[in-house]
Each structure stands twice: as structure tokens, then as C-alpha cells.
Enzyme design. Structure first.
Site, short mmCIF file in Angstrom:
data_model
loop_
_atom_site.label_atom_id
_atom_site.label_comp_id
_atom_site.label_asym_id
_atom_site.label_seq_id
_atom_site.Cartn_x
_atom_site.Cartn_y
_atom_site.Cartn_z
N GLY A 1 0.83 -1.20 0.00
CA GLY A 1 0.00 0.00 0.00
C GLY A 1 0.86 1.25 0.00
O GLY A 1 2.08 1.19 0.13
N GLY B 1 2.69 3.67 1.40
CA GLY B 1 3.30 3.92 2.71
C GLY B 1 3.66 5.38 2.91
O GLY B 1 3.75 5.86 4.03
N LYS C 1 3.64 12.10 -3.25
CA LYS C 1 4.58 11.06 -2.79
C LYS C 1 5.59 11.73 -1.86
O LYS C 1 6.16 12.77 -2.22
CB LYS C 1 5.28 10.47 -4.02
CG LYS C 1 6.21 9.31 -3.74
CD LYS C 1 6.48 8.60 -5.06
CE LYS C 1 7.57 7.56 -4.98
NZ LYS C 1 7.76 6.90 -6.28
N ASP D 1 9.49 6.00 7.13
CA ASP D 1 9.23 7.33 7.68
C ASP D 1 8.22 8.13 6.86
O ASP D 1 7.85 9.25 7.24
CB ASP D 1 10.55 8.12 7.82
CG ASP D 1 11.19 8.41 6.48
OD1 ASP D 1 10.66 7.95 5.43
OD2 ASP D 1 12.24 9.09 6.45
N GLY D 2 7.81 7.57 5.72
CA GLY D 2 6.79 8.26 4.93
C GLY D 2 7.33 9.43 4.11
O GLY D 2 6.57 10.12 3.44
N ARG E 1 2.23 13.71 -8.53
CA ARG E 1 2.30 12.84 -9.71
C ARG E 1 0.92 12.71 -10.32
O ARG E 1 -0.08 12.63 -9.61
CB ARG E 1 2.81 11.49 -9.22
CG ARG E 1 2.73 10.38 -10.19
CD ARG E 1 3.66 9.28 -9.77
NE ARG E 1 2.96 8.24 -9.03
CZ ARG E 1 3.57 7.17 -8.53
NH1 ARG E 1 4.87 7.03 -8.64
NH2 ARG E 1 2.89 6.26 -7.89
N ARG F 1 -3.00 -1.18 -9.74
CA ARG F 1 -1.85 -2.01 -10.05
C ARG F 1 -2.27 -3.48 -10.09
O ARG F 1 -3.35 -3.82 -9.58
CB ARG F 1 -0.78 -1.84 -8.95
CG ARG F 1 -0.43 -0.39 -8.67
CD ARG F 1 -0.07 -0.20 -7.19
NE ARG F 1 0.11 1.23 -6.89
CZ ARG F 1 1.25 1.89 -7.03
NH1 ARG F 1 2.32 1.26 -7.43
NH2 ARG F 1 1.32 3.17 -6.74
N ASP G 1 3.34 -4.87 -7.64
CA ASP G 1 2.74 -3.63 -7.14
C ASP G 1 3.24 -2.42 -7.92
O ASP G 1 2.74 -1.31 -7.74
CB ASP G 1 3.04 -3.45 -5.64
CG ASP G 1 4.51 -3.57 -5.32
OD1 ASP G 1 5.10 -4.60 -5.66
OD2 ASP G 1 5.08 -2.62 -4.75
N ASN G 2 4.21 -2.61 -8.78
CA ASN G 2 4.71 -1.51 -9.60
C ASN G 2 4.30 -1.68 -11.07
O ASN G 2 4.90 -1.07 -11.94
CB ASN G 2 6.24 -1.41 -9.51
CG ASN G 2 6.68 -0.96 -8.12
OD1 ASN G 2 5.92 -0.32 -7.40
ND2 ASN G 2 7.91 -1.29 -7.76
P1 AMP Z 1 8.58 0.96 -4.06
O1 AMP Z 1 9.53 -0.17 -4.19
O2 AMP Z 1 9.22 2.32 -4.02
O3 AMP Z 1 7.49 0.91 -5.07
O4 AMP Z 1 7.92 0.85 -2.61
C1 AMP Z 1 7.43 -0.36 -2.09
C2 AMP Z 1 6.57 -0.09 -0.88
O5 AMP Z 1 7.29 0.54 0.16
C3 AMP Z 1 5.38 0.82 -1.16
O6 AMP Z 1 4.30 0.28 -0.42
C4 AMP Z 1 5.82 2.15 -0.63
O7 AMP Z 1 4.74 2.96 -0.26
C5 AMP Z 1 6.65 1.76 0.57
N1 AMP Z 1 7.67 2.75 0.94
C6 AMP Z 1 8.79 3.05 0.24
N2 AMP Z 1 9.50 4.00 0.88
C7 AMP Z 1 8.82 4.33 2.00
C8 AMP Z 1 9.03 5.26 3.09
N3 AMP Z 1 10.10 6.04 3.14
N4 AMP Z 1 8.11 5.29 4.07
C9 AMP Z 1 7.02 4.50 4.04
N5 AMP Z 1 6.77 3.62 3.06
C10 AMP Z 1 7.64 3.52 2.04
MG MG Z 2 5.83 1.01 -5.73
#
Ligand code: AMP
Ligand code: MG
Length: 498
Positions: A91, A93, A114, A126-127, A177, A184, A253-254
Site C-alpha cells: 500500500g 506507505g 509522494k 518514515d513516509g 504525480r 496495479r 505492485d509496480n
Molecule cells: P517501491 O519499491 O518504491 O514501489 O515501494 C514499495 C513499498 O514501500 C510501497 O508500499 C511504498 O509505499 C513503501 N515505501 C517506500 N518508501 C517508504 C518510506 N520512506 N516510508 C514509508 N513507506 C515507504
Molecule cells: Mg511502488
């Protein structure tokens, strides 16, 4: 009040939120101390009817410090296979969907932040987002769009005025974005793994209505949905291959159901031609290497098909699987058809009504083998061929003459071109119109991001963007933007955009 005087002149729609309860969590962006607009995509803003929003307000709205009127932020839920391992709960994050807006031609787009703070899906993250990776996503999305490759696009990058802690403290940022949607393969997996058939059907119906409305008339719309996503993804990946784009993290998920390039993390463009090329520091096994991308796309589509089984036939599982498998088995042919057509065009060759002929296919394969053997720069090789065909010395454009080692292939290729009867210069012009001379070369991207992040200098990034926005037009003042990476540079490693 005239529309342009409104702080936010376009209304939000919330079709996803209204139609798909259970697929998201309402959530608010985290406060940011000092938002400052770093990059703003004026062309995209105008397309969305947002061209007249005042800059200070844009920084507020597109950092999440204030919500634009009508926004109802939600964090989207999804699951996904990451490097082959299933995670039932991923989800957004660190991202939020503010809502959907219609552009000036009536098309609906998601507007998404984002780096806007940790959500219930953050899993300890940390979001936040650092400025460098968000600028990278902006740059890559614009480059892909200019190359005619379906992609999400950045509307803006806003620096937050806050440091984010990575290996060291880095300037923080929020990216806004725009995407056709954020549905997805993993969104389907999220509901399928929970055995929530009613919601799964709602999601499929919503997806069809939003992206493929003509499928509603099909005898089996859910089977047709797989077919359409498969066709879109096959073409998308063929286009990636044609420019040497390596996504780097093709987790389910991507992968977008709308068949757009999404989630720019460790992606990068290949320099020398080698199908084994991997840039991502976490892709140890080369699962997402350049040459693996078509196979992985099909693997991801199998995961989507698994989700659709109960929708395709809820009384006879075997029948549903047989139908879906038949569709999935078409992937290699559908992909090959796109790939051959696009690569034939890159070599100046046109398919007949029957498709790409065998001689052309063999010329494409032999050319790629040659590039690999000679460790040639993939992008420049096609421009050098066109230059050779024109018979003019174009070293002033950075195009080196072709070495004698290419001769046997070159003769066969030219014979095939000449047999068409088309003027060589015209063929060369067609080739230049589909072979970029400027791509986001890794050493230039890193140089531009370092200047922006650590010296507050956007000059190199703007200069690079200007070339990437017009990637086919060779400019005599821009040789450094088309040249291969310096020999003492690299090996290049990329990191997930965290
Ligand atoms: P990604 O590989 O960038 O597509 O991210 C995979 C998952 O990790 C997704 O659910 C993102 O929302 C979560 N995510 C990536 N970086 C962070 C972050 N700094 N804080 C919280 N969630 C993250
Ligand atoms: Mg992703």
C-alpha cells in the site's frame, strides 16, 4: 468569481474512493515546515487547467501543507510480489491520492502526492522522500513522455524545508504525480488474497469502466480485461526495450493496469548494449535485468490472471484457468510483434501488411549481437547508422563513423534498404525521428541531481530536461548530452527511491 481567480480552479472527483471502499484508508498529509516549489511542470499544469494557480499556493497544495479545495486524501491499499515473494499487505506507505481531475480534453487523471508522510501502510518507513529521488522521478517521467512512452508524470517537486534521514540527512521533498490511475496488479492481488469476490468484481468493473469501457460489451469482460492489459504491457515493454529503459523493480505492485510506466525507483537507461544489464543495487540475481523485462512482464500478468479466475468463471475454475491460460500464452507473440515492428523502424525498415519479414527480423537480431560483441553504445548506434546512410560526416554532432567491423552486417542492411527503392536520405530521416539522440544518461542525471540537491543549482537539471523534452533533434551545441559515459565513470549503481 472567474475560474482563474479561484485558488484551485479544477474540481476534484473521487470515483475510486466512492466505488471501492476497503481499497484505501483516508489519511492526512504530514505537516511540512517550509514548502518551496523547486520544479513545476507548466505544460502539464496547463493541460490540467492548473496553469493559473499562484506559485505560493502551489507550494502549499503540492506539499500537502494545505489541501487544495475538494481534495479528499486517501492512501491506496495493495499487495504485491516483490522479487517473487508475495506480500499481502503493501500500500501507499508514503503517498496519498488527493483525488481525480479532468484535463481540458475531458480525460480523468489521478493526482497523487509522494513523500507526504507515513500512512497506516508505512510498515515502519518514515513516509518521507528525499529531494534527489523525487527530481529523478520528475526527469524520468518527462523523458519517457517525450519519447512517446506511456508514463506517469510529475506535476511538481516541492522541497519541504525538512531534512530526511537516510544514510545521511538529505533535503526532503514531495512529488506530485499525475497518472491515468494507480490501479496495479497488486491492487487485484490485495482483494484476491482476501477472497473478497464482491470487491474484486467491483474493482474489475471500475477498472473496465475507467480504462477500457469498450470491454463492457464483450461476452466475458474479465477475460477481455486480461487481454487488454496484456496487450498494453506487451507494447509498453517493447517500447522500454527500444530505448534501453530498465525499470529495475518490476514487482507486481509496480505494474499499472493502465499499462503506464509507474514507480520510478532504481530505473536507468542502458549505456552499452548488454541484455544482462542491471543497475539496481538490490537486484542481486538480475531478475529485473534489461533482457528479462518481457519475461517478467508475462510473469506479472500470470499473477493478474490468477486474481481473475473467479470472475472469469465462478462455477468452473478449470474452465476459467483454461481461458486465461490461452490469453497468457499469447504474450510472447504479441510482444514479438511490437518489438519487431519498433526495432524494424529503428533500422529504417517498414513492415509489409503481413508484418515484419524474416530478413528484417534477422537483421535486427544480428545488429544487436554486433552491438553486444563490440560493447557499443545502444542509443548512438542507431543514430550513427542513419548518419552513415546520409553519407555525411556528422562528427560535429558527436556521431562517430562506423567501424569496419560492422561491414558485413552493414552491407546486408543497406542492400535490404535499397531494395525498397526509398531514397536513403529519407530513410535516414525516418530513423532519426524514432531513434533518440538524447536520453537521461546516467552520468548526466547524477551530475544534475547532485547540483540540485547539494548546491541548490537547478541549472544542470534544467539544461538536461531541455534536451530530453526534444530527444530526436540533434543540436550542435549539445554534444555533451549525447555522448556515452566517460570511461572512468561507473560502474553505475542505483537505489530504491526511499
Ligand atoms: P517501491 O519499491 O518504491 O514501489 O515501494 C514499495 C513499498 O514501500 C510501497 O508500499 C511504498 O509505499 C513503501 N515505501 C517506500 N518508501 C517508504 C518510506 N520512506 N516510508 C514509508 N513507506 C515507504
Ligand atoms: Mg511502488
Amino acid at each position: 468569481m472567474p475560474v482563474a481567480d479561484l485558488p484551485w480552479p479544477v474540481p476534484f472527483e473521487h470515483s475510486f474512493a466512492e466505488r471501492l471502499p476497503g481499497c484505501y484508508q483516508p489519511w492526512q498529509p504530514a505537516p511540512v515546515p517550509a514548502p518551496r516549489l523547486v520544479l513545476f511542470n507548466r505544460a502539464l499544469a496547463e493541460q490540467l487547467g492548473l496553469g493559473d494557480v499562484a506559485t505560493p499556493l502551489l507550494a502549499e497544495f503540492l506539499s500537502g501543507r494545505q489541501l487544495p479545495p475538494g481534495a479528499r486524501p486517501i492512501a491506496l491499499a495493495y499487495a504485491g510480489h516483490q522479487f517473487g515473494h508475495f506480500n499481502p499487505q503493501l500500500g501507499d506507505g508514503r503517498a496519498l491520492l488527493l483525488g481525480e481531475i479532468r484535463d481540458t480534453s475531458g480525460r480523468l487523471w489521478d493526482l497523487h502526492l509522494k513523500g507526504s508522510g507515513a500512512t497506516p501502510f508505512a510498515r515502519g518507513g518514515d513516509g518521507k522522500a528525499a529531494l534527489g529521488p523525487m527530481l529523478r522521478e520528475y526527469l524520468m517521467g518527462e523523458a519517457m513522455t517525450a519519447l512517446g512512452i506511456p508514463s506517469t508524470r510529475a506535476l511538481a517537486v516541492v522541497a519541504t524545508g525538512e531534512a530526511v534521514q537516510r544514510e545521511r540527512p538529505l533535503p526532503g521533498a514531495v512529488l506530485s504525480r499525475v497518472a491515468s490511475s494507480h490501479i496495479r496488479v497488486g491492487t487485484f492481488q490485495f482483494l484476491a488474497v482476501r477472497d473478497d469476490l464482491a470487491k474484486l468484481r467491483d474493482l474489475a468493473d471500475y477498472t473496465i469502466q475507467r480504462h477500457y469501457p469498450q470491454l463492457r460489451a464483450e461476452a466475458n469482460p474479465y477475460l477481455a480485461l486480461l487481454r487488454r492489459v496484456l496487450e498494453g504491457q506487451a507494447e509498453l515493454i517493447a517500447r522500454w526495450q527500444a530505448v534501453g529503459f530498465i525499470h529495475g523493480v518490476m514487482n507486481t505492485d509496480n505494474m499499472s493496469i493502465a499499462a503506464e510506466t509507474i514507480d520510478y525507483g532504481p530505473c536507468a537507461f542502458m549505456d552499452r548494449y548488454d541484455p544482462a544489464t542491471v543497475f539496481s543495487s538490490i537486484d542481486h540475481g538480475g531478475r529485473y535485468a534489461y533482457g528479462e523485462q518481457p519475461r517478467i512482464a508475462q510473469w506479472n500478468l500470470v499473477r493478474l490472471a490468477e486474481c481473475l479466475v473467479p470472475l472469469v468463471d465462478d462455477t468452473d475454475e478449470e474452465h476459467a484457468i483454461a481461458l486465461l491460460t490461452e490469453e497468457l500464452n499469447r504474450f510472447p507473440d504479441v510482444f514479438a510483434r511490437h518489438w519487431q515492428r519498433i526495432f524494424a523502424a529503428k533500422l529504417g525498415l517498414r513492415p509489409s501488411s503481413a508484418g515484419v519479414d524474416e530478413v528484417t527480423v534477422s537483421l535486427i537480431h544480428r545488429f544487436l549481437e554486433l552491438l553486444q560483441k563490440e560493447a557499443e553504445d545502444f542509443t548512438l548506434a542507431f543514430r550513427r547508422l542513419a548518419s552513415h546512410l546520409r553519407g555525411t560526416d556528422e562528427r560535429d554532432l558527436g556521431l562517430e563513423p562506423i567501424p569496419a567491423t560492422w561491414d558485413p552486417w552493414l552491407q546486408d542492411w543497406q542492400r535490404h534498404i535499397d531494395a525498397t527503392g526509398e531514397d536513403r536520405r529519407r530513410v535516414a530521416a525516418r530513423m532519426d525521428a524514432c531513434n533518440p539522440i538524447y536520453i537521461p544518461r546516467n552520468h548526466l542525471v547524477e551530475e544534475a541531481l547532485a547540483a540540485a540537491q547539494f548546491a541548490g543549482d537547478l541549472g544542470p537539471l534544467q539544461a538536461l530536461l531541455a534536451r530530453l523534452e526534444d530527444p530526436y533533434t540533434a543540436r550542435a551545441d549539445s554534444i555533451r548530452y549525447s555522448q556515452p559515459m566517460p570511461t572512468d565513470w561507473g560502474p553505475y549503481r542505483t537505489f530504491c527511491g526511499t
